[in-house]
Write an enzyme that holds these catalytic residues in place. Structure first.
Site, mmCIF file in Angstrom:
data_model
loop_
_atom_site.group_PDB
_atom_site.id
_atom_site.type_symbol
_atom_site.label_atom_id
_atom_site.label_comp_id
_atom_site.label_asym_id
_atom_site.label_seq_id
_atom_site.Cartn_x
_atom_site.Cartn_y
_atom_site.Cartn_z
ATOM 1 N N ASN A 232 0.842 -1.199 0.000
ATOM 2 C CA ASN A 232 0.000 0.000 0.000
ATOM 3 C C ASN A 232 0.876 1.248 0.000
ATOM 4 O O ASN A 232 2.099 1.152 0.025
ATOM 5 C CB ASN A 232 -0.973 -0.014 1.184
ATOM 6 C CG ASN A 232 -0.247 0.019 2.520
ATOM 7 O OD1 ASN A 232 0.441 0.981 2.829
ATOM 8 N ND2 ASN A 232 -0.394 -1.049 3.297
ATOM 9 N N ASP A 328 -6.096 -7.969 13.436
ATOM 10 C CA ASP A 328 -6.046 -6.535 13.725
ATOM 11 C C ASP A 328 -5.121 -6.364 14.941
ATOM 12 O O ASP A 328 -5.498 -6.684 16.070
ATOM 13 C CB ASP A 328 -7.450 -5.996 14.018
ATOM 14 C CG ASP A 328 -7.456 -4.481 14.091
ATOM 15 O OD1 ASP A 328 -6.553 -3.910 14.751
ATOM 16 O OD2 ASP A 328 -8.341 -3.856 13.494
ATOM 17 N N PHE A 345 -4.855 5.122 14.396
ATOM 18 C CA PHE A 345 -5.082 6.104 13.333
ATOM 19 C C PHE A 345 -6.255 5.629 12.497
ATOM 20 O O PHE A 345 -6.508 4.424 12.409
ATOM 21 C CB PHE A 345 -3.842 6.230 12.436
ATOM 22 C CG PHE A 345 -2.766 7.077 13.053
ATOM 23 C CD1 PHE A 345 -2.623 8.408 12.692
ATOM 24 C CD2 PHE A 345 -1.907 6.549 13.999
ATOM 25 C CE1 PHE A 345 -1.643 9.196 13.269
ATOM 26 C CE2 PHE A 345 -0.918 7.325 14.578
ATOM 27 C CZ PHE A 345 -0.784 8.646 14.210
ATOM 28 N N LYS A 359 -14.685 3.547 15.470
ATOM 29 C CA LYS A 359 -13.498 2.695 15.624
ATOM 30 C C LYS A 359 -12.908 2.802 17.023
ATOM 31 O O LYS A 359 -12.451 1.811 17.588
ATOM 32 C CB LYS A 359 -12.419 3.103 14.607
ATOM 33 C CG LYS A 359 -12.498 2.294 13.342
ATOM 34 C CD LYS A 359 -11.519 2.734 12.305
ATOM 35 C CE LYS A 359 -12.117 2.336 10.958
ATOM 36 N NZ LYS A 359 -11.352 2.827 9.842
ATOM 37 N N LYS A 363 -12.768 -0.756 18.858
ATOM 38 C CA LYS A 363 -11.461 -1.343 19.196
ATOM 39 C C LYS A 363 -11.062 -1.034 20.635
ATOM 40 O O LYS A 363 -9.990 -1.413 21.075
ATOM 41 C CB LYS A 363 -10.384 -0.830 18.232
ATOM 42 C CG LYS A 363 -10.644 -1.161 16.755
ATOM 43 C CD LYS A 363 -9.377 -1.017 15.921
ATOM 44 C CE LYS A 363 -9.704 -1.046 14.436
ATOM 45 N NZ LYS A 363 -8.522 -1.248 13.604
HETATM 46 O O1 C5P Z 1 -9.885 -0.411 11.020
HETATM 47 P P1 C5P Z 1 -8.788 0.391 10.410
HETATM 48 O O2 C5P Z 1 -7.889 -0.430 9.519
HETATM 49 O O3 C5P Z 1 -9.225 1.669 9.758
HETATM 50 O O4 C5P Z 1 -7.928 0.856 11.672
HETATM 51 C C1 C5P Z 1 -6.785 1.568 11.508
HETATM 52 C C2 C5P Z 1 -5.943 1.459 12.748
HETATM 53 O O5 C5P Z 1 -5.799 0.090 13.139
HETATM 54 C C3 C5P Z 1 -4.546 1.952 12.522
HETATM 55 O O6 C5P Z 1 -4.076 2.493 13.741
HETATM 56 C C4 C5P Z 1 -3.791 0.693 12.133
HETATM 57 O O7 C5P Z 1 -2.406 0.804 12.415
HETATM 58 C C5 C5P Z 1 -4.466 -0.347 12.989
HETATM 59 N N1 C5P Z 1 -4.528 -1.691 12.353
HETATM 60 C C6 C5P Z 1 -3.810 -2.736 12.892
HETATM 61 N N2 C5P Z 1 -3.893 -3.990 12.323
HETATM 62 C C7 C5P Z 1 -4.659 -4.198 11.253
HETATM 63 C C8 C5P Z 1 -5.411 -3.148 10.694
HETATM 64 C C9 C5P Z 1 -5.314 -1.894 11.281
HETATM 65 O O8 C5P Z 1 -3.065 -2.536 13.876
HETATM 66 N N3 C5P Z 1 -4.740 -5.418 10.720
#
Ligand code: C5P
Length: 424
Positions: A232, A328, A345, A359, A363
């Site tokens: 990405n 996650d 973030f 979120k 979370k």
């Molecule tokens: O749900 P979303 O992907 O938008 O959440 C973003 C946040 O979750 C960011 O802080 C990102 O670093 C963290 N994240 C994570 N592991 C993932 C997906 C997102 O730690 N698999």
């Protein structure tokens, strides 16, 4: 309201300029006008621009004619991100940010290197070029980092000039002693850029001293086969800038980083990973020792279920790639029995605040920093960004500014919120 100040007020201001940045997140980046006069130490001014930006400042550069013989304006323009000015009467510049606007723009002015000639002209209040005119026109505190041959520094004319400037409230940094470019040894070396930047923009009392911070930064790469991956656009700029800003507040920072081209700040402990699973393992193995966990990485939500062991040949007209969900990492950390203070973030294309608040709750985070992506300025590959930061019963907007400045503002806010939680 801006008021003209007396000499003694200016002396006070010049001391105030050394006061720590407020613990409260500032509304905008501190603005530093860097003047460069013509001495060999001017080559170090390029590094000074970087150091000031690293500490969260927005920097504009003004050079004397002689300085241009030592370092090109283009170098300083590229580093500061703004055109460099030298001419007092430049019709193009005067139509945009004229010299008076520039004088008003600055919160602080620093001249590094300040040569004997420039010091003499400042002493007499000359305004025969843009830099000296600006110094007369600004109300911002002035700092000088002199650099010259040791005999020139020791000369009574220079010493008398310096004494008069200091009596007027000008702050002096250096000069340092040591071997000089001219081959002589003595007082006259410019103080190192990192020290000038620290003196200009000291960080508040180090409220994160002794605090262990664990961060994820950058993108992840999810292997399709040994040569291809799903990636990405995360550059890691914001994450590394935040790591440096937290370090400046006294924190001990460990970064678990996906592949980026950003050079980490000195003293940062870095653990290099590629995939989300590697990132998760590196985080979970270290999270017990941290007080604060910040997830700044753009973790891939999915990975190929079964990466090919050999390079996939392009024989077929189409191929299907089955993807499975990645863990996650942030949610896992926040769900621990005794979680650290967690900061996430959220990059959103629409309804930024509503989605980010959802979120934060889902979370169970301590805080979330959200930004708009996909529209206008800001986001992944940009050098500037804006954030809205949310916690259970509060919010703070950090307006559009360069990423290092935004990182400094966010670090101040994290310190504030972390402090509020541990006090409460
Ligand atoms: O749900 P979303 O992907 O938008 O959440 C973003 C946040 O979750 C960011 O802080 C990102 O670093 C963290 N994240 C994570 N592991 C993932 C997906 C997102 O730690 N698999």
């Amino acid at each position: 309201m801006i008021e003209r100040r007396t000499g003694s007020d200016q002396a006070f201001d010049s001391m105030a300029s050394a006061a720590p940045l407020a613990a409260e997140a500032p509304a905008r980046a501190p603005r530093v006008l860097l003047g460069i006069s013509g001495g060999i130490a001017a080559y170090k001014s390029a590094d000074l621009v970087r150091r000031l930006i690293e500490r969260g400042a927005e920097v504009r550069v003004v050079m004397t004619e002689a300085a241009r013989a030592f370092i090109t304006p283009l170098t300083l323009q590229a580093l500061s991100g703004h055109p460099v000015r030298s001419e007092l009467l430049d019709p193009e510049a005067e139509a945009g940010m004229d010299h008076i606007a520039l004088a008003r723009w600055a919160d602080q002015v620093v001249i590094a290197p300040a040569t004997a000639d420039l010091i003499a002209r400042l002493t007499h209040g000359l305004a025969n070029d843009l830099l000296t005119a600006l110094v007369l026109a600004t109300q911002a505190p002035l700092t000088l980092a002199p650099a010259m041959n040791q005999q020139m520094w020791a000369h009574p004319a220079t010493q008398e000039n310096i004494a008069r400037l200091v009596a007027r409230g000008v702050r002096l940094l250096g000069p340092a002693s040591g071997s000089q470019a001219c081959g002589e040894v003595g007082a006259g070396r410019m103080v190192e850029p990192v020290e000038i930047a620290a003196a200009m923009l000291p960080v508040s009392g180090g409220g994160l001293r002794g605090v262990q911070v664990l961060m994820t930064v950058g993108p992840t790469r999810e292997a399709i086969d040994p040569v291809r991956f799903i990636g990405n656009r995360s550059s890691g700029k914001m994450g590394y800038a935040l790591a440096a800003a937290l370090q400046q507040r006294g924190a001990q920072v460990t970064v678990v980083a996906g592949p980026t081209s950003v050079a980490p700040a000195l003293g940062l402990e870095c653990v290099a990973v590629e995939s989300a699973l590697e990132m998760e393992a590196a985080v979970m193995g270290r999270v017990a020792e941290c007080d604060l966990f910040i997830a700044a990485a753009a973790v891939a939500d999915y990975r190929p279920e079964a990466p090919a062991l050999a390079k996939i040949k392009k024989d077929a007209d189409s191929i299907a790639l089955r993807l499975v969900r990645n863990p996650d990492i942030l949610a896992r950390v926040a769900a621990l029995d005794r979680p650290p203070f967690t900061v996430g973030f959220a990059a959103e294309t629409d309804q930024v605040e509503a989605h980010a608040r959802a979120k934060l709750k889902a979370k169970r985070l301590s805080m979330i920093a959200a930004n708009q992506v996909g529209a206008g300025e800001g986001g992944f590959e940009s050098d500037r960004n804006a954030l809205v930061c949310l916690w259970c019963d509060g919010r703070r907007e950090l307006p559009m500014m360069p990423k290092p400045a935004l990182a400094a503002a966010l670090a101040a806010l994290i310190e504030e919120r972390y402090g509020a939680q541990t006090a409460g």
